[in-house]
Design a protein around this motif. Structure first.
Motif, PDB file in Angstrom:
ATOM      1  N   ALA A 249      76.191  49.846  54.439  1.00  0.00           N
ATOM      2  CA  ALA A 249      76.595  48.903  55.486  1.00  0.00           C
ATOM      3  C   ALA A 249      75.372  48.283  56.161  1.00  0.00           C
ATOM      4  O   ALA A 249      75.365  47.088  56.487  1.00  0.00           O
ATOM      5  CB  ALA A 249      77.464  49.617  56.522  1.00  0.00           C
ATOM      6  N   ALA A 250      74.323  49.090  56.361  1.00  0.00           N
ATOM      7  CA  ALA A 250      73.098  48.572  56.975  1.00  0.00           C
ATOM      8  C   ALA A 250      72.424  47.553  56.064  1.00  0.00           C
ATOM      9  O   ALA A 250      71.940  46.504  56.518  1.00  0.00           O
ATOM     10  CB  ALA A 250      72.136  49.723  57.275  1.00  0.00           C
ATOM     11  N   ILE A 251      72.400  47.834  54.757  1.00  0.00           N
ATOM     12  CA  ILE A 251      71.786  46.903  53.800  1.00  0.00           C
ATOM     13  C   ILE A 251      72.559  45.587  53.769  1.00  0.00           C
ATOM     14  O   ILE A 251      71.970  44.494  53.777  1.00  0.00           O
ATOM     15  CB  ILE A 251      71.742  47.530  52.395  1.00  0.00           C
ATOM     16  CG1 ILE A 251      70.818  48.765  52.393  1.00  0.00           C
ATOM     17  CG2 ILE A 251      71.244  46.514  51.363  1.00  0.00           C
ATOM     18  CD1 ILE A 251      70.909  49.587  51.127  1.00  0.00           C
ATOM     19  N   GLU A 252      73.891  45.689  53.771  1.00  0.00           N
ATOM     20  CA  GLU A 252      74.716  44.479  53.736  1.00  0.00           C
ATOM     21  C   GLU A 252      74.563  43.656  55.013  1.00  0.00           C
ATOM     22  O   GLU A 252      74.692  42.434  54.995  1.00  0.00           O
ATOM     23  CB  GLU A 252      76.174  44.860  53.505  1.00  0.00           C
ATOM     24  CG  GLU A 252      76.433  45.408  52.096  1.00  0.00           C
ATOM     25  CD  GLU A 252      77.851  45.915  51.920  1.00  0.00           C
ATOM     26  OE1 GLU A 252      78.703  45.619  52.777  1.00  0.00           O
ATOM     27  OE2 GLU A 252      78.112  46.618  50.932  1.00  0.00           O
ATOM     28  N   LYS A 253      74.262  44.330  56.103  1.00  0.00           N
ATOM     29  CA  LYS A 253      74.079  43.633  57.379  1.00  0.00           C
ATOM     30  C   LYS A 253      72.814  42.771  57.369  1.00  0.00           C
ATOM     31  O   LYS A 253      72.801  41.664  57.912  1.00  0.00           O
ATOM     32  CB  LYS A 253      74.002  44.652  58.523  1.00  0.00           C
ATOM     33  CG  LYS A 253      73.732  44.033  59.893  1.00  0.00           C
ATOM     34  CD  LYS A 253      73.664  45.106  60.972  1.00  0.00           C
ATOM     35  CE  LYS A 253      73.329  44.494  62.334  1.00  0.00           C
ATOM     36  NZ  LYS A 253      73.252  45.535  63.389  1.00  0.00           N
ATOM     37  N   TYR A 254      71.748  43.290  56.737  1.00  0.00           N
ATOM     38  CA  TYR A 254      70.454  42.614  56.827  1.00  0.00           C
ATOM     39  C   TYR A 254      70.043  41.839  55.578  1.00  0.00           C
ATOM     40  O   TYR A 254      69.050  41.107  55.605  1.00  0.00           O
ATOM     41  CB  TYR A 254      69.357  43.646  57.148  1.00  0.00           C
ATOM     42  CG  TYR A 254      69.425  44.192  58.558  1.00  0.00           C
ATOM     43  CD1 TYR A 254      68.916  43.467  59.632  1.00  0.00           C
ATOM     44  CD2 TYR A 254      70.004  45.435  58.812  1.00  0.00           C
ATOM     45  CE1 TYR A 254      68.972  43.987  60.930  1.00  0.00           C
ATOM     46  CE2 TYR A 254      70.075  45.954  60.103  1.00  0.00           C
ATOM     47  CZ  TYR A 254      69.547  45.219  61.155  1.00  0.00           C
ATOM     48  OH  TYR A 254      69.610  45.731  62.437  1.00  0.00           O
ATOM     49  N   THR A 255      70.753  42.010  54.439  1.00  0.00           N
ATOM     50  CA  THR A 255      70.350  41.323  53.217  1.00  0.00           C
ATOM     51  C   THR A 255      71.514  40.517  52.637  1.00  0.00           C
ATOM     52  O   THR A 255      72.656  40.635  53.087  1.00  0.00           O
ATOM     53  CB  THR A 255      69.853  42.309  52.135  1.00  0.00           C
ATOM     54  OG1 THR A 255      70.968  43.019  51.580  1.00  0.00           O
ATOM     55  CG2 THR A 255      68.863  43.311  52.712  1.00  0.00           C
ATOM     56  N   TYR A 256      71.220  39.741  51.602  1.00  0.00           N
ATOM     57  CA  TYR A 256      72.223  38.879  50.971  1.00  0.00           C
ATOM     58  C   TYR A 256      72.823  39.531  49.723  1.00  0.00           C
ATOM     59  O   TYR A 256      73.683  38.950  49.068  1.00  0.00           O
ATOM     60  CB  TYR A 256      71.559  37.556  50.558  1.00  0.00           C
ATOM     61  CG  TYR A 256      70.488  37.756  49.515  1.00  0.00           C
ATOM     62  CD1 TYR A 256      70.798  37.695  48.148  1.00  0.00           C
ATOM     63  CD2 TYR A 256      69.178  38.043  49.880  1.00  0.00           C
ATOM     64  CE1 TYR A 256      69.827  37.909  47.192  1.00  0.00           C
ATOM     65  CE2 TYR A 256      68.207  38.262  48.929  1.00  0.00           C
ATOM     66  CZ  TYR A 256      68.528  38.191  47.590  1.00  0.00           C
ATOM     67  OH  TYR A 256      67.556  38.421  46.644  1.00  0.00           O
ATOM     68  N   ILE A 257      72.361  40.725  49.339  1.00  0.00           N
ATOM     69  CA  ILE A 257      72.773  41.343  48.080  1.00  0.00           C
ATOM     70  C   ILE A 257      74.258  41.710  48.101  1.00  0.00           C
ATOM     71  O   ILE A 257      74.790  42.198  49.112  1.00  0.00           O
ATOM     72  CB  ILE A 257      71.931  42.606  47.800  1.00  0.00           C
ATOM     73  CG1 ILE A 257      70.434  42.261  47.805  1.00  0.00           C
ATOM     74  CG2 ILE A 257      72.329  43.232  46.474  1.00  0.00           C
ATOM     75  CD1 ILE A 257      69.987  41.366  46.705  1.00  0.00           C
TER      76      ILE A 257
END
Length: 325
Positions: A249-257
């Motif tokens: 969830a943190a990765i999806e919040k800050y990146t476009y992947i």
């Protein structure tokens, strides 16, 4: 555990807030899960776009904790920057990918070497897209050296991680060495094929480390002890299914992947608090060989910028068990 609220008096914790700084990458964004948590301190997270900005913020005490990769640590050591490494964080994430037209079996280094030698010409060398100075760049150089692929037969070009999918699509490079989850996006969508994770070289899968400023370490011993304990909890947490969901969830919040690629990538990462100095030295040697640092570093010099004591107290393990030799 790590996503709960403070266990007592918010007023007490309010003046004991520690800011965690990290880049916006899959490995790094696990650090966003460090707060708030119960105890005498709270954590807040601040993402950074460049190492320079993150280092400046650490040295000016805008952030108290910084997560960087090991080549960045080596670079800072080579410049005598007053920082200290206190914990490992997340390892892995390197993936060498090939153009689909290159029919070489995954992991067959002899076949890859033969392909490069066969197709070589002075006007068209085997082109490799690599983000210069990154862990992936160092892993690449160390592994190609081990495979005895002549440097004169390849052309390593500087390509930022987000640009690698397009570079491969445009056939501007024959291969690339992206970080996760960019690598997962590339392989799961068929842009390129997986060849090797590159860990069979002296630096292994070493990737990320947590640092503090030397001044903060000396002036705030209790905070450092707490940070070390929190890192142990964090690494344990992101190794669980619940932790991986929060991490995603943190990765999806800050990146476009895309979520599918992120989920796939997390399965290839290895949370780890250890700081193996022999492997750090291998990274330093690889960086010196690639002219990424201007002088060779000794183990003794590197050791001056690593403090194993906080982790020793937090884990009950010895310095040797934590990678200190």
């Amino acid at each position: 555990m790590l996503s709960g609220t403070a266990g007592y008096a918010d007023a007490q914790a309010a003046d004991k807030t520690l800011t965690v700084g990290a880049p916006e990458c899959a490995h790094c964004l696990a650090m966003a899960l460090m707060g708030p948590t119960s105890g005498p301190y709270n954590f807040t997270f601040k993402p950074f776009g460049t190492l320079t900005a993150l280092t400046t913020s650490l040295l000016t005490n805008e952030v108290q904790i910084a997560q960087i990769d090991y080549p960045a640590l080596v670079s800072l050591i080579s410049k005598h920057t007053p920082i200290v490494a206190i914990s490992g964080q997340v390892n892995g994430g390197t993936d060498l990918v090939l153009q689909p037209s290159i029919k070489v079996a995954a992991g067959d280094w002899a076949a890859l070497r033969a392909y490069i030698m066969k197709h070589y010409s002075p006007s068209h060398k085997f082109r490799i897209g690599s983000n210069f100075g990154s862990v992936q760049d160092v892993d690449l150089r160390l592994r190609f050296s081990l495979a005895k692929i002549p440097e004169s037969y390849v052309d390593i070009v500087n390509v930022a991680f987000p640009a690698m999918p397009q570079a491969l699509k445009a056939k501007a490079v024959d291969t690339a060495v992206p970080v996760q989850p960019v690598a997962a996006e590339i392989t799961t969508t068929g842009i390129a094929t997986h060849f090797s994770y590159l860990y069979n070289q002296p630096a292994g899968n070493l990737t990320n480390v947590v640092i503090v400023s030397k001044a903060y370490l000396e002036k705030n011993p209790e905070a450092i002890k707490y940070i070390a304990k929190a890192m142990v909890k964090l690494v344990d947490y992101v190794s669980t299914d619940a932790g991986k969901q929060a991490w995603q969830a943190a990765i999806e919040k800050y990146t476009y992947i895309k979520p599918d690629a992120v989920k796939y990538a997390l399965g290839l990462l290895s949370p780890d608090i250890n700081m193996p100095i022999v492997k750090i030295k291998a990274i330093a040697d690889g960086m010196y060989g690639a002219h990424l640092i201007s002088r060779k570093l000794t183990v003794d010099e590197i050791a001056k910028y690593i403090d194993y004591k906080p982790l020793e107290e937090a884990t009950g393990k010895t310095k040797a068990e934590l990678g200190g030799g």
